[in-house]
Design a protein around this motif. Structure first.
Motif, PDB file in Angstrom:
ATOM      1  N   TRP A  28     -13.752 -16.353 -21.366  1.00 25.42           N
ATOM      2  CA  TRP A  28     -13.671 -15.306 -20.350  1.00 25.42           C
ATOM      3  C   TRP A  28     -12.211 -15.076 -19.961  1.00 25.42           C
ATOM      4  CZ3 TRP A  28     -17.818 -12.451 -19.002  1.00 25.42           C
ATOM      5  CH2 TRP A  28     -19.079 -12.948 -19.371  1.00 25.42           C
ATOM      6  N   ILE A  29     -11.777 -13.820 -20.074  1.00 32.72           N
ATOM      7  CA  ILE A  29     -10.400 -13.449 -19.729  1.00 32.72           C
ATOM      8  C   ILE A  29     -10.435 -12.680 -18.412  1.00 32.72           C
ATOM      9  CG2 ILE A  29      -8.301 -12.342 -20.523  1.00 32.72           C
ATOM     10  CD1 ILE A  29      -9.356 -14.621 -22.343  1.00 32.72           C
ATOM     11  N   PRO A  30      -9.775 -13.180 -17.370  1.00 35.10           N
ATOM     12  CA  PRO A  30      -9.879 -12.546 -16.041  1.00 35.10           C
ATOM     13  C   PRO A  30      -9.191 -11.185 -15.982  1.00 35.10           C
ATOM     14  CG  PRO A  30      -8.293 -14.354 -15.992  1.00 35.10           C
ATOM     15  CD  PRO A  30      -8.956 -14.414 -17.338  1.00 35.10           C
ATOM     16  N   THR A  31      -9.704 -10.348 -15.089  1.00 32.86           N
ATOM     17  CA  THR A  31      -9.093  -9.045 -14.805  1.00 32.86           C
ATOM     18  C   THR A  31      -8.225  -9.165 -13.558  1.00 32.86           C
ATOM     19  OG1 THR A  31     -11.052  -8.436 -13.529  1.00 32.86           O
ATOM     20  CG2 THR A  31     -10.981  -7.738 -15.840  1.00 32.86           C
ATOM     21  N   THR A  32      -7.380  -8.151 -13.347  1.00 35.72           N
ATOM     22  CA  THR A  32      -6.454  -8.167 -12.209  1.00 35.72           C
ATOM     23  C   THR A  32      -6.444  -6.799 -11.530  1.00 35.72           C
ATOM     24  OG1 THR A  32      -5.025  -9.740 -13.367  1.00 35.72           O
ATOM     25  CG2 THR A  32      -4.070  -8.577 -11.485  1.00 35.72           C
ATOM     26  N   LEU A  33      -6.637  -6.781 -10.209  1.00 35.79           N
ATOM     27  CA  LEU A  33      -6.531  -5.528  -9.457  1.00 35.79           C
ATOM     28  C   LEU A  33      -5.054  -5.240  -9.197  1.00 35.79           C
ATOM     29  CD1 LEU A  33      -7.928  -3.221  -7.853  1.00 35.79           C
ATOM     30  CD2 LEU A  33      -7.810  -4.721  -5.840  1.00 35.79           C
ATOM     31  N   ILE A  34      -4.601  -4.070  -9.668  1.00 38.26           N
ATOM     32  CA  ILE A  34      -3.210  -3.661  -9.474  1.00 38.26           C
ATOM     33  C   ILE A  34      -3.192  -2.475  -8.502  1.00 38.26           C
ATOM     34  CG2 ILE A  34      -1.092  -2.848 -10.581  1.00 38.26           C
ATOM     35  CD1 ILE A  34      -2.081  -4.099 -13.178  1.00 38.26           C
ATOM     36  N   ARG A  35      -2.670  -2.691  -7.316  1.00 37.84           N
ATOM     37  CA  ARG A  35      -2.633  -1.657  -6.270  1.00 37.84           C
ATOM     38  C   ARG A  35      -1.395  -0.778  -6.467  1.00 37.84           C
ATOM     39  NH1 ARG A  35      -4.276  -6.521  -4.655  1.00 37.84           N
ATOM     40  NH2 ARG A  35      -6.138  -6.716  -3.334  1.00 37.84           N
ATOM     41  N   ARG A  36      -1.621   0.522  -6.648  1.00 36.65           N
ATOM     42  CA  ARG A  36      -0.481   1.413  -6.904  1.00 36.65           C
ATOM     43  C   ARG A  36      -0.431   2.615  -5.971  1.00 36.65           C
ATOM     44  NH1 ARG A  36      -1.514   1.184 -13.208  1.00 36.65           N
ATOM     45  NH2 ARG A  36      -0.124  -0.511 -13.861  1.00 36.65           N
ATOM     46  N   GLY A  37      -1.522   2.900  -5.282  1.00 37.45           N
ATOM     47  CA  GLY A  37      -1.495   4.044  -4.374  1.00 37.45           C
ATOM     48  C   GLY A  37      -2.766   4.860  -4.362  1.00 37.45           C
ATOM     49  N   SER A  38      -3.323   5.184  -5.518  1.00 39.75           N
ATOM     50  CA  SER A  38      -4.508   6.052  -5.538  1.00 39.75           C
ATOM     51  C   SER A  38      -5.727   5.364  -4.939  1.00 39.75           C
ATOM     52  CB  SER A  38      -4.813   6.490  -6.972  1.00 39.75           C
ATOM     53  OG  SER A  38      -5.292   5.405  -7.753  1.00 39.75           O
ATOM     54  N   GLY A  39      -5.787   4.042  -5.062  1.00 36.68           N
ATOM     55  CA  GLY A  39      -6.934   3.323  -4.526  1.00 36.68           C
ATOM     56  C   GLY A  39      -6.811   2.975  -3.066  1.00 36.68           C
ATOM     57  N   GLU A  40      -5.684   3.322  -2.464  1.00 36.58           N
ATOM     58  CA  GLU A  40      -5.442   2.976  -1.070  1.00 36.58           C
ATOM     59  C   GLU A  40      -5.553   4.186  -0.141  1.00 36.58           C
ATOM     60  OE1 GLU A  40      -4.955   0.281  -3.630  1.00 36.58           O
ATOM     61  OE2 GLU A  40      -3.269   1.670  -3.751  1.00 36.58           O
ATOM     62  N   LEU A  41      -5.924   5.341  -0.697  1.00 31.98           N
ATOM     63  CA  LEU A  41      -6.158   6.521   0.132  1.00 31.98           C
ATOM     64  C   LEU A  41      -7.434   6.319   0.949  1.00 31.98           C
ATOM     65  CD1 LEU A  41      -5.421   9.257  -2.574  1.00 31.98           C
ATOM     66  CD2 LEU A  41      -3.890   8.510  -0.737  1.00 31.98           C
ATOM     67  N   THR A  42      -7.462   6.843   2.148  1.00 33.24           N
ATOM     68  CA  THR A  42      -8.622   6.676   3.030  1.00 33.24           C
ATOM     69  C   THR A  42      -9.412   7.971   3.148  1.00 33.24           C
ATOM     70  OG1 THR A  42      -7.427   7.308   5.027  1.00 33.24           O
ATOM     71  CG2 THR A  42      -7.304   4.981   4.372  1.00 33.24           C
ATOM     72  N   PRO A  43     -10.667   7.897   3.606  1.00 33.07           N
ATOM     73  CA  PRO A  43     -11.443   9.133   3.810  1.00 33.07           C
ATOM     74  C   PRO A  43     -10.772  10.092   4.777  1.00 33.07           C
ATOM     75  CG  PRO A  43     -12.882   7.223   3.910  1.00 33.07           C
ATOM     76  CD  PRO A  43     -11.471   6.699   3.886  1.00 33.07           C
ATOM     77  N   ALA A  44      -9.961   9.570   5.702  1.00 33.99           N
ATOM     78  CA  ALA A  44      -9.275  10.440   6.666  1.00 33.99           C
ATOM     79  C   ALA A  44      -8.371  11.438   5.952  1.00 33.99           C
ATOM     80  CB  ALA A  44      -8.465   9.592   7.643  1.00 33.99           C
ATOM     81  N   ALA A  45      -7.779  11.036   4.841  1.00 32.56           N
ATOM     82  CA  ALA A  45      -6.916  11.951   4.089  1.00 32.56           C
ATOM     83  C   ALA A  45      -7.719  13.133   3.572  1.00 32.56           C
ATOM     84  CB  ALA A  45      -6.256  11.202   2.939  1.00 32.56           C
ATOM     85  N   ARG A  46      -8.953  12.875   3.119  1.00 33.20           N
ATOM     86  CA  ARG A  46      -9.797  13.962   2.632  1.00 33.20           C
ATOM     87  C   ARG A  46     -10.211  14.884   3.770  1.00 33.20           C
ATOM     88  NH1 ARG A  46     -13.771  15.590  -1.162  1.00 33.20           N
ATOM     89  NH2 ARG A  46     -13.810  17.818  -0.766  1.00 33.20           N
ATOM     90  N   LEU A  47     -10.565  14.290   4.898  1.00 29.97           N
ATOM     91  CA  LEU A  47     -10.966  15.111   6.049  1.00 29.97           C
ATOM     92  C   LEU A  47      -9.835  16.016   6.510  1.00 29.97           C
ATOM     93  CD1 LEU A  47     -12.979  12.455   8.087  1.00 29.97           C
ATOM     94  CD2 LEU A  47     -13.900  14.445   6.869  1.00 29.97           C
ATOM     95  N   LEU A  48      -8.614  15.483   6.497  1.00 26.93           N
ATOM     96  CA  LEU A  48      -7.450  16.273   6.904  1.00 26.93           C
ATOM     97  C   LEU A  48      -7.259  17.450   5.958  1.00 26.93           C
ATOM     98  CD1 LEU A  48      -5.008  16.687   8.716  1.00 26.93           C
ATOM     99  CD2 LEU A  48      -3.722  15.100   7.247  1.00 26.93           C
ATOM    100  N   ASP A  49      -7.404  17.200   4.648  1.00 28.72           N
ATOM    101  CA  ASP A  49      -7.277  18.276   3.672  1.00 28.72           C
ATOM    102  C   ASP A  49      -8.333  19.346   3.908  1.00 28.72           C
ATOM    103  OD1 ASP A  49      -5.116  17.243   2.447  1.00 28.72           O
ATOM    104  OD2 ASP A  49      -6.043  16.921   0.479  1.00 28.72           O
ATOM    105  N   ASP A  50      -9.574  18.909   4.198  1.00 30.93           N
ATOM    106  CA  ASP A  50     -10.675  19.874   4.423  1.00 30.93           C
ATOM    107  C   ASP A  50     -10.395  20.735   5.647  1.00 30.93           C
ATOM    108  OD1 ASP A  50     -11.998  18.920   2.234  1.00 30.93           O
ATOM    109  OD2 ASP A  50     -13.393  17.640   3.353  1.00 30.93           O
ATOM    110  N   ARG A  51      -9.884  20.113   6.732  1.00 30.80           N
ATOM    111  CA  ARG A  51      -9.581  20.862   7.968  1.00 30.80           C
ATOM    112  C   ARG A  51      -8.467  21.875   7.728  1.00 30.80           C
ATOM    113  NH1 ARG A  51      -9.637  15.411  11.649  1.00 30.80           N
ATOM    114  NH2 ARG A  51     -11.912  15.164  11.776  1.00 30.80           N
ATOM    115  N   LEU A  52      -7.468  21.456   6.963  1.00 29.69           N
ATOM    116  CA  LEU A  52      -6.383  22.389   6.646  1.00 29.69           C
ATOM    117  C   LEU A  52      -6.898  23.573   5.841  1.00 29.69           C
ATOM    118  CD1 LEU A  52      -3.507  19.879   5.774  1.00 29.69           C
ATOM    119  CD2 LEU A  52      -3.627  21.402   7.768  1.00 29.69           C
ATOM    120  N   ALA A  53      -7.799  23.274   4.892  1.00 33.27           N
ATOM    121  CA  ALA A  53      -8.340  24.350   4.060  1.00 33.27           C
ATOM    122  C   ALA A  53      -9.169  25.311   4.911  1.00 33.27           C
ATOM    123  CB  ALA A  53      -9.209  23.758   2.941  1.00 33.27           C
TER     124      ALA A  53
END
Length: 359
Positions: free
Chosen positions: A331-356
């Protein structure tokens, strides 16, 4: 000793060792010693033989030579990959090749393209060429057809996916653990409507990654929405199209878990086309080239194909060298690499929707 098929007296046939001996004006035994690199030949005779070899463009028939070897090895192995053009397969291939090179072994490689019939054809072709062993990323539902090859001491190692129907050493990534970690990461950033996009669920890696996704949702008390699971995505173009569809339906997701690198690439393209790449979170399974250079950079659960390839090759060579014992799983382990896209929150989407809505 390298031997050759004779030209049968035909003019223009393949040069033989006898032809070299005549051109160099030495005995056949002397030519044989020079070709085999033996050190009991005078430098003058070595020069004569090499000159004749160059003049005639002679090369020994290695295939026939291998049949004369006491151990009957051909110093070749077969490597059957899903798609040599895929970055994961390419990295795995290079690792196997590097490991084989240290032993003077050549690697015969082919792409299976998710075709079980192609798997059987290539496995048969490589064993007919007397490959000393096979490393296979299995695509068919049953590998028992290889039982005959195993009985004649052709070892097999499965990599990336387990084989079925025969016992064999297997090298696997921690797919369920990696997918669970990816989904937990999205949940920890506030997401509950998380879509899972992947390959055909009959493929063990896709199925296990989907299992990890479901396990993380259950752990968080989130009821899975079947409308947010899309499988059968085997190309980046198909993944792009399906992601576009997801965001034209009511109740779209706020985050995506893409369980294969081509699927991730397609999802990134779709989000950019929709202008949602800064507001919809994304974690992909498997890294890919340039994932760290787009904006935002892509958070991934990275496998280690180089380690998987090395481990598979080492396991195969242990068997070729006479290693016994029950089939083993590595078994070869995997590694979570945090770069930015996975750290966006639902609030960012809501803000975009309100602006639209305000435009």
């Amino acid at each position: 000793m390298p031997v050759e098929r004779t030209s049968g007296g035909r003019r223009g046939g393949r040069p033989t060792m006898n032809d070299v001996a005549r051109a160099a004006r030495v005995s056949l035994k002397t030519v044989s010693r020079v070709v085999n690199g033996e050190d009991n030949v005078s430098p003058v005779l070595v020069a004569q033989v090499r000159s004749a070899i160059e003049l005639l463009n002679y090369s020994p028939d290695i295939g026939a030579s291998n049949l004369r070897r006491g151990d009957r090895r051909t110093e070749t192995i077969g490597l059957l990959l899903e798609d040599v053009g895929n970055p994961f397969s390419s990295a795995l291939h290079r690792a196997v090749e590097d490991e084989a090179r240290t032993r003077g072994v050549q690697v015969l490689t082919g792409s299976l393209d998710d075709d079980p019939r192609r798997e059987r054809e290539l496995a048969r072709a490589f064993t007919m060429r007397r490959a000393d062993g096979l490393i296979i990323v299995p695509v068919g539902p049953d590998q028992s057809y290889l039982a005959t090859e195993l009985r004649v001491d052709t070892p097999v190692v499965f990599v990336d996916r387990p084989g079925q129907g025969i016992p064999a050493d297997t090298v696997l990534a921690t797919n369920v653990i990696g997918a669970t970690e990816a989904t937990r990461h999205l949940i920890a950033h506030g997401h509950r409507r998380i879509a899972c996009l992947g390959d055909h669920l009959r493929i063990s890696t896709a199925r296990h990654r989907h299992d990890g996704y479901l396990a993380a949702l259950r752990e968080a008390g989130v009821t899975p929405d079947p409308a947010l699971t899309v499988s059968g995505l085997h190309t980046a173009a198909l993944a792009e199209s399906k992601v576009m569809e997801l965001f034209h339906r009511p109740g779209p997701p706020t985050a995506l878990f893409t369980s294969q690198n081509l699927v991730t690439i397609g999802a990134v393209r779709a989000l950019r086309r929709l202008g949602l790449h800064r507001s919809v979170a994304l974690v992909g399974f498997d890294d890919f080239p340039l994932a760290d250079l787009v904006e935002p950079a892509i958070t991934v659960v990275a496998q280690d194909p180089a380690m998987m390839g090395r481990t598979a090759a080492q396991a195969l060579f242990r068997r070729i060298d006479g290693g016994t014992g029950p089939a083993a799983e590595h078994w070869i382990p995997t590694t979570l690499i945090r770069r930015g896209s996975g750290e966006l929150t639902p609030a960012a989407r809501l803000l975009d929707d309100r602006l639209a809505d305000s435009l």
